[in-house]
Write an enzyme that holds these catalytic residues in place. Structure first.
Site, PDB file in Angstrom:
ATOM      1  N   SER A 244       0.840  -1.196   0.000  1.00 51.76           N
ATOM      2  CA  SER A 244       0.000   0.000   0.000  1.00 51.76           C
ATOM      3  C   SER A 244       0.880   1.253   0.000  1.00 51.76           C
ATOM      4  O   SER A 244       1.761   1.380  -0.848  1.00 51.76           O
ATOM      5  CB  SER A 244      -0.974  -0.053   1.177  1.00 51.76           C
ATOM      6  OG  SER A 244      -1.954   0.955   1.084  1.00 51.76           O
ATOM      7  N   ASN A 245       0.720   2.155   0.955  1.00 52.34           N
ATOM      8  CA  ASN A 245       1.611   3.304   1.008  1.00 52.34           C
ATOM      9  C   ASN A 245       3.053   2.870   1.203  1.00 52.34           C
ATOM     10  O   ASN A 245       3.977   3.525   0.713  1.00 52.34           O
ATOM     11  CB  ASN A 245       1.194   4.261   2.125  1.00 52.34           C
ATOM     12  CG  ASN A 245       0.010   5.126   1.742  1.00 52.34           C
ATOM     13  OD1 ASN A 245      -0.416   5.152   0.599  1.00 52.34           O
ATOM     14  ND2 ASN A 245      -0.533   5.855   2.709  1.00 52.34           N
TER      15      ASN A 245
END
Length: 581
Positions: A244-245
């Site tokens: 994800s991030n």
């Protein structure tokens, strides 16, 4: 020991053995699955108690630990891994606020295959936010792991008692200890947190945070094993991985790695943005916040999890959104069914697939789009907690009303918080009116920061340009994995244009668009949701296995590798054959 002049203050060193290990803080897999690890005194939990709970929360937030999910039987495991932790605050040159770095060194570190895995937290989580990916794969193998919270994290500052979070996770008053996040000393009120209110646009520095964490990791290996020092990128393989991030952060690091520190990169479902390709998260998140509630009213999504209420009926608030868009002239049709069809068509033109929209019903029902929009807008515009865009602010809440947090609630934030409220006694307030669709006024304002051309819109676009990933070196082994059904960071906006860009520039990344995988493995434990999907973590572990074999066993790095053909889990328990590995 190598210099780490970017470290702010002292380095904390703790040992974790005898029912308090690195991977689960002694909880084991069954304990991680269970009730929240208790605090003997909830108002004043100790640092070891907070650490244990933070590790448990990070596991539960990322991995599917449900009874049907297969973690620990079909894939993965949580063995006891004794060792040491080295933790500090580090600062990027020019930054106002530090990022937290932490290195786990297992007692059985493999000196024959010197390996350091560097990772960044998913979402806006605290420093343990990638333990289910990086720690679970690396620590049992004898690799050390260097973590960074990448300038995000749950070190919330509460103006009510002027307190934040110290290095050990405990609450501390401003001026009594170095804090994970300490906003400028003003007469603020409510809650401030690092991702939204640091003044740094932290996302633009995620790659540098990862590379700094790698430097810190090498230095701590020198400290742990002085007889084997120095540990350098030439004699210690540094593998970067994140999801994800965190996946976006390691791809940023790959493009910023001027000194060739990284030996390979495995990025899962990355939030990655590049110049003139794909779409920025802020763009599609604010568009989703406006349009998805109405589009999901379309009959084609009737069976999608979370797309209807508990009684199987359309959400009342989503029907109100269709009416609002019609009243604004954005939808021409008068009938609700036709309005939903037109909203659906609008998102299809914007690049959304039906597959992504169906899974995005969960993010829409959980109000994630508004939470993302408000926090990221504040970060991109360098706003403090008292001056957020569109009238938003954060405050402690009781029964939905602003209040002063009690000591127990405040003390638990570092362990339990996700890094972006609302949740755990903190509300996202403001940006509403008294209409039947109260959130639309704030969401429309957030959207205009992207579509408009005033000074704030131009500043926000400048911040988004600053976080674009740069090209990695040509010989860097890279593997990008993304769920085909990702409804939070759809592949059409992220991985696919990124991989196409690399290929156009002469790189050869491996790319798996994994059928039936979506963004949140942890959601697979929810009733009805896991039936339609597969977890992504086992594919990440396999990619890391393959990278290890290439780096340490001389196996050739493939120029291409077919994506496994998995099958949806169904109503029963996950079976190994379903993964197609």
């Amino acid at each position: 020991m190598q210099g780490v002049d970017f470290v702010q203050g002292e380095v904390s060193v703790t040992t974790h053995r005898d029912h308090d290990d690195l991977l689960s803080s002694g909880l084991g897999l069954d304990g991680l699955k269970g009730a929240p690890a208790p605090f003997a005194n909830p108002a004043h939990p100790t640092s070891p108690e907070l650490r244990r709970r933070a590790i448990q929360t990070s596991w539960k937030g990322i991995a599917d630990l449900g009874p049907l999910g297969g973690y620990g039987t079909v894939y993965g495991g949580v063995p006891d891994v004794p060792g040491r932790e080295y933790q500090a605050f580090a600062k990027i040159p020019g930054a106002y606020q530090p990022h937290r770095v932490l290195v786990q060194v297992p007692d059985h570190f493999d000196h024959a295959h010197r390996c350091l895995v560097v990772t960044a937290s998913s979402g806006s989580r605290g420093v343990y936010g990638a333990i289910a990916l990086a720690g679970a794969w690396a620590l049992p193998r004898g690799c050390a792991v260097a973590y960074t919270d990448k300038g995000t994290g749950s070190g919330y500052f509460d103006y009510a008692d002027n307190s934040g979070v110290a290095l050990n996770g405990e609450r501390a008053k401003r001026g009594t200890a170095m804090l994970e996040f300490e906003p400028a000393e003003t007469k603020g009120e409510g809650i401030a947190f690092k991702h939204a209110h640091s003044g740094d646009n932290p996302e633009a520095d995620w790659g540098r945070d990862v590379l700094q964490a790698a430097q810190f990791g090498l230095a701590m290996l020198d400290r742990a094993f002085p007889a084997q020092a120095p540990f350098t990128p030439q004699n210690t393989r540094i593998i970067a991985t994140g999801l994800s991030n965190g996946g976006g952060a390691v791809l940023q690091a790959a493009g910023a790695d001027a000194h060739h520190m990284l030996a390979g990169v495995v990025a899962l479902e990355p939030n990655v943005h590049m110049p003139d390709r794909g779409s920025a998260l802020y763009d599609y998140a604010t568009e989703a916040a406006m349009w998805l509630p109405c589009a999901l009213m379309d009959a084609r999504f009737a069976s999608a999890p979370f797309a209807r209420d508990a009684n199987g009926a359309p959400h009342v608030a989503w029907a109100a959104r269709c009416a609002s868009l019609h009243a604004q002239g954005l939808l021409k049709a008068a009938a609700p069914e036709q309005q939903a069809a037109q909203a659906h068509a609008h998102l299809r033109r914007a690049g959304w697939t039906d597959q992504a929209m169906a899974t995005a019903a969960a993010s829409t029902a959980l109000d994630l789009w508004r939470a993302i929009g408000a926090a990221y807008a504040s970060a991109y515009l360098h706003r403090d907690a008292a001056n957020m865009p569109c009238g938003y602010h954060y405050a402690a809440v009781v029964n939905g009303k602003p209040a002063v947090a009690d000591e127990a609630t405040r003390a638990s934030w570092w362990a339990d918080g996700s890094g972006i409220p609302p949740g755990h006694g903190i509300g996202l307030l403001g940006g509403t009116d008294a209409s039947a669709d109260p959130h639309l006024v704030g969401i429309t304002c957030l959207r205009k920061l992207w579509t408009g051309n005033d000074a704030d819109a131009r500043a926000l676009h400048a911040s988004v340009r600053a976080l674009a990933a740069k090209l990695p070196r040509k010989d860097l082994p890279m593997w990008v994995l993304h769920g085909a059904s990702d409804g939070l960071l759809p592949t059409a906006f992220t991985s696919e244009p990124y991989v196409a860009w690399l290929e156009a520039e002469g790189r050869q990344p491996l790319y798996w668009k994994v059928p039936y995988a979506q963004h949140f493995d942890a959601f697979l434990a929810l009733p009805g949701f896991g039936d339609k999907h597969l977890p992504l973590l086992p594919y990440g572990y396999v990619a890391l296995d393959r990278l290890w074999a290439h780096l340490f066993q001389g196996q050739p790095w493939p120029s291409a590798l077919p994506t496994p053909a998995g099958t949806a889990r169904g109503a029963g328990a996950l079976q190994k054959g379903m993964l197609g590995l």
